[in-house]
Design a protein around this motif. Structure first.
Motif, PDB file in Angstrom:
ATOM      1  N   ARG A 210       0.843  -1.228  -0.031  1.00  0.00           N
ATOM      2  CA  ARG A 210      -0.364  -0.171   0.094  1.00  0.00           C
ATOM      3  C   ARG A 210       0.799   1.323  -0.106  1.00  0.00           C
ATOM      4  N   HIS A 211       2.017   1.208   0.537  1.00  0.00           N
ATOM      5  CA  HIS A 211       3.047   2.278   0.622  1.00  0.00           C
ATOM      6  C   HIS A 211       3.563   2.515  -0.651  1.00  0.00           C
ATOM      7  N   ALA A 212       3.842   1.569  -1.344  1.00  0.00           N
ATOM      8  CA  ALA A 212       4.275   1.493  -2.687  1.00  0.00           C
ATOM      9  C   ALA A 212       3.208   1.964  -3.719  1.00  0.00           C
ATOM     10  N   ALA A 213       1.984   1.900  -3.364  1.00  0.00           N
ATOM     11  CA  ALA A 213       0.694   2.344  -4.325  1.00  0.00           C
ATOM     12  C   ALA A 213       0.631   3.851  -3.848  1.00  0.00           C
ATOM     13  N   GLY A 214       1.076   4.419  -2.957  1.00  0.00           N
ATOM     14  CA  GLY A 214       0.925   5.764  -2.601  1.00  0.00           C
ATOM     15  C   GLY A 214       0.243   6.089  -1.390  1.00  0.00           C
ATOM     16  N   ASP A 215      -0.224   4.907  -0.853  1.00  0.00           N
ATOM     17  CA  ASP A 215      -1.160   5.103   0.635  1.00  0.00           C
ATOM     18  C   ASP A 215      -0.087   5.311   1.797  1.00  0.00           C
ATOM     19  N   LEU A 216       0.320   6.495   2.188  1.00  0.00           N
ATOM     20  CA  LEU A 216       1.385   6.392   3.036  1.00  0.00           C
ATOM     21  C   LEU A 216       0.804   6.398   4.461  1.00  0.00           C
ATOM     22  N   THR A 217      -0.349   6.322   4.685  1.00  0.00           N
ATOM     23  CA  THR A 217      -1.047   6.203   5.876  1.00  0.00           C
ATOM     24  C   THR A 217      -1.293   4.862   6.465  1.00  0.00           C
ATOM     25  N   SER A 218      -0.863   3.929   5.637  1.00  0.00           N
ATOM     26  CA  SER A 218      -1.115   2.501   6.120  1.00  0.00           C
ATOM     27  C   SER A 218      -0.042   2.007   7.041  1.00  0.00           C
ATOM     28  N   ARG A 219      -0.585   1.383   8.364  1.00  0.00           N
ATOM     29  CA  ARG A 219       0.230   1.097   9.376  1.00  0.00           C
ATOM     30  C   ARG A 219      -0.148  -0.509   9.645  1.00  0.00           C
ATOM     31  N   VAL A 220       0.611  -1.196  10.627  1.00  0.00           N
ATOM     32  CA  VAL A 220       0.343  -2.384  10.772  1.00  0.00           C
ATOM     33  C   VAL A 220       0.059  -2.425  12.280  1.00  0.00           C
ATOM     34  N   ARG A 221      -0.679  -3.456  12.782  1.00  0.00           N
ATOM     35  CA  ARG A 221      -1.119  -3.657  14.147  1.00  0.00           C
ATOM     36  C   ARG A 221       0.062  -4.227  14.976  1.00  0.00           C
ATOM     37  N   VAL A 222       0.616  -3.929  16.235  1.00  0.00           N
ATOM     38  CA  VAL A 222       1.547  -4.386  16.941  1.00  0.00           C
ATOM     39  C   VAL A 222       0.997  -5.420  17.924  1.00  0.00           C
ATOM     40  N   ARG A 223       1.380  -6.674  17.880  1.00  0.00           N
ATOM     41  CA  ARG A 223       0.971  -7.745  18.700  1.00  0.00           C
ATOM     42  C   ARG A 223       1.972  -8.308  19.689  1.00  0.00           C
ATOM     43  N   GLY A 224       1.981  -8.173  20.822  1.00  0.00           N
ATOM     44  CA  GLY A 224       3.036  -8.999  21.594  1.00  0.00           C
ATOM     45  C   GLY A 224       4.324  -8.300  21.828  1.00  0.00           C
ATOM     46  N   ARG A 225       5.177  -8.914  22.120  1.00  0.00           N
ATOM     47  CA  ARG A 225       6.497  -8.289  22.628  1.00  0.00           C
ATOM     48  C   ARG A 225       7.678  -8.917  22.080  1.00  0.00           C
TER      49      ARG A 225
END
Length: 480
Positions: A210-225
């Motif tokens: 998605r970043h490569a396509a131009g959507d710089l707002t994309s994020r991933v969820r952080v699970r665990g440690r």
């Protein structure tokens, strides 16, 4: 192709690794279990046979007299064999006499090495031998009287180990049959583990695309440690920093473009007045003193040059803002190119190969700008003769206009920048007659049509610029 990529993907490699580890572990465990069980069974059988043979020999020897004959040897062997089991065979040897509890038994199972060991060591010895595919335990012992005196009598007992072999083979079969469920269970566990491990990786991959396509707002969820969580946090931080940097750069670029457009627009009014005054001065230059006449002509030339620069900047600002639009009309391209050359008095300096009958839907004004810029660039920086060739591709999908010269060609470092804005191959000529925007404007006009312009060097010398436009046929458009 997607299926092939999945077959060679990380999930497949993880499953294969799990299955291989489980398979190797199962095979290793099977081999160890078989070896240990076989050793234990054989040692138990061996100890029992050795003890029985020793006891039977001691009991029978108490009633045996030497020298012995063949009859007594046979009776002696049968007495010992009765206590060793139904499949046991006992062979006795006294000097050159030999007897057996089973006259039909094959005595070759008693190897010469075992006979030699009994004779030389004077104590009980044994061997495990294979005879016709079956295992046997052969025990040999000398017969002594009062525990010390040798009688010259040797006893050999042959006992089958087939039952023990079958027992250990059953263990092997049982363990081997358990390998398949173990491998299947390992594959299922591997799939579950791979899904758990790869889920964050897949999410990270989707966010990256998605970043490569131009959507710089994309994020991933952080699970665990764990490490994957650290990777997700690092990705989110990097994405945030990149989004901020890109937003700042876009804002700066937008301000720069707005500034150029505003300045160009504000310059048009005073330039119009300056152009009028310069035209009057240029017309009256012949009546002025020489110095004043030269100054008047210089002002007129520089005003015209500044006007062209402002017009080019205004044109580029329209491309940047997305305000440029095509005004498509049915056009005879050969006629349009000839009109471009004639309007700029270039007909005598350019060799044109313009086949008739090539009509297309194009923006005539923009095609005129493209051809004029390419031909003017060839005349200024190349060498005559300059040729303009109009053609179509064999499939009839594209139109090409090729502008070539016979100059020195373009240096390699120039080929990659020839369409850059304000780029000039000769950096020493900072005040050339061009603005440095001609080829950039030509390329933007070509792209607006859905085409492109390629720059290259001819094998025999000179540069060649090729305009490629999609062939929108007039007849097809009129039918619609």
């Amino acid at each position: 192709m997607r299926a092939l990529r999945r077959l060679g993907g990380l999930r497949t490699r993880l499953v294969v690794a799990f299955v291989l580890v489980a398979l190797v572990s199962a095979v290793t465990a099977t081999a160890l279990a078989y070896r240990e069980s076989r050793t234990a069974v054989l040692e138990r059988k061996q100890d029992a046979v050795l003890t029985d043979v020793r006891n039977r020999v001691e009991q029978a020897a108490a009633d045996f007299d030497v020298p012995a004959d063949e009859v007594s040897l046979t009776r002696f062997a049968a007495g010992i064999a009765d206590g060793l089991g139904d499949d046991a065979v006992v062979v006795t040897q006294y000097r050159s006499l030999k007897a057996s509890s089973d006259a039909s038994a094959d005595r070759t199972r008693i190897t010469p090495s075992l006979r030699e060991a009994v004779r030389t060591r004077n104590r009980m010895s044994f061997q495990r031998v294979d005879w016709h595919g079956s295992p046997y335990l052969v025990v040999g012992t000398p017969v002594t009287f009062d525990s010390t005196t040798l009688s010259g009598l040797d006893v050999f007992a042959i006992t089958s180990l087939r039952a023990e072999r079958d027992d250990t083979a059953g263990v092997l079969d049982a363990v081997r049959d358990g390998i398949v469920p173990v491998v299947l269970l390992a594959a299922v566990l591997a799939l579950l583990a791979a899904g758990t491990v790869l889920r964050p990786v897949r999410e990270l991959g989707r966010a990256t695309r998605r970043h490569a396509a131009g959507d710089l707002t994309s994020r991933v969820r952080v699970r665990g440690r764990d490490e994957l969580a650290d990777l997700a946090r690092d990705f989110n931080k990097t994405a945030g920093a990149l989004e901020s940097s890109v937003a700042e750069l876009r804002e700066q670029d937008l301000r720069a473009k707005r500034f150029v457009a505003d300045v160009s627009h504000e310059l048009r009014t005073p330039l119009a007045a300056m152009t009028m005054v310069a035209t009057v001065l240029d017309e009256d230059a012949e009546t002025l003193p020489p110095d004043a006449a030269h100054a008047a002509r210089t002002v007129s030339e520089e005003t015209a040059r500044l006007t062209r620069l402002v017009d080019d900047l205004m044109e580029m600002s329209r491309f940047d803002s997305g305000a440029a639009r095509l005004n498509l009309t049915g056009t005879d391209l050969a006629e349009a190119v000839r009109a471009t050359l004639s309007l700029r008095a270039l007909t005598d300096r350019v060799q044109a190969e313009l086949p008739q009958g090539i009509r297309a839907l194009v923006d005539r004004r923009r095609v005129d700008v493209i051809v004029a810029n390419l031909v003017g660039n060839a005349l200024r920086h190349g060498a005559e003769p300059v040729t303009v060739t109009l053609a179509t591709d064999p499939a009839g999908d594209w139109l090409t206009v090729e502008v070539a010269d016979r100059g020195p060609g373009l240096p390699p470092e120039t080929l990659t920048h020839v369409f850059d804005r304000f780029y000039k191959a000769d950096t020493a000529r900072t005040r050339s007659e061009g603005s440095g925007l001609g080829t950039a404007i030509a390329l933007e006009n070509a792209r607006l049509h859905g085409g492109a312009i390629d720059a290259a060097n001819r094998p025999d010398g000179g540069a060649v610029f090729t305009l490629r436009l999609p062939w929108r046929r007039v007849r097809e458009e009129e039918d619609r």
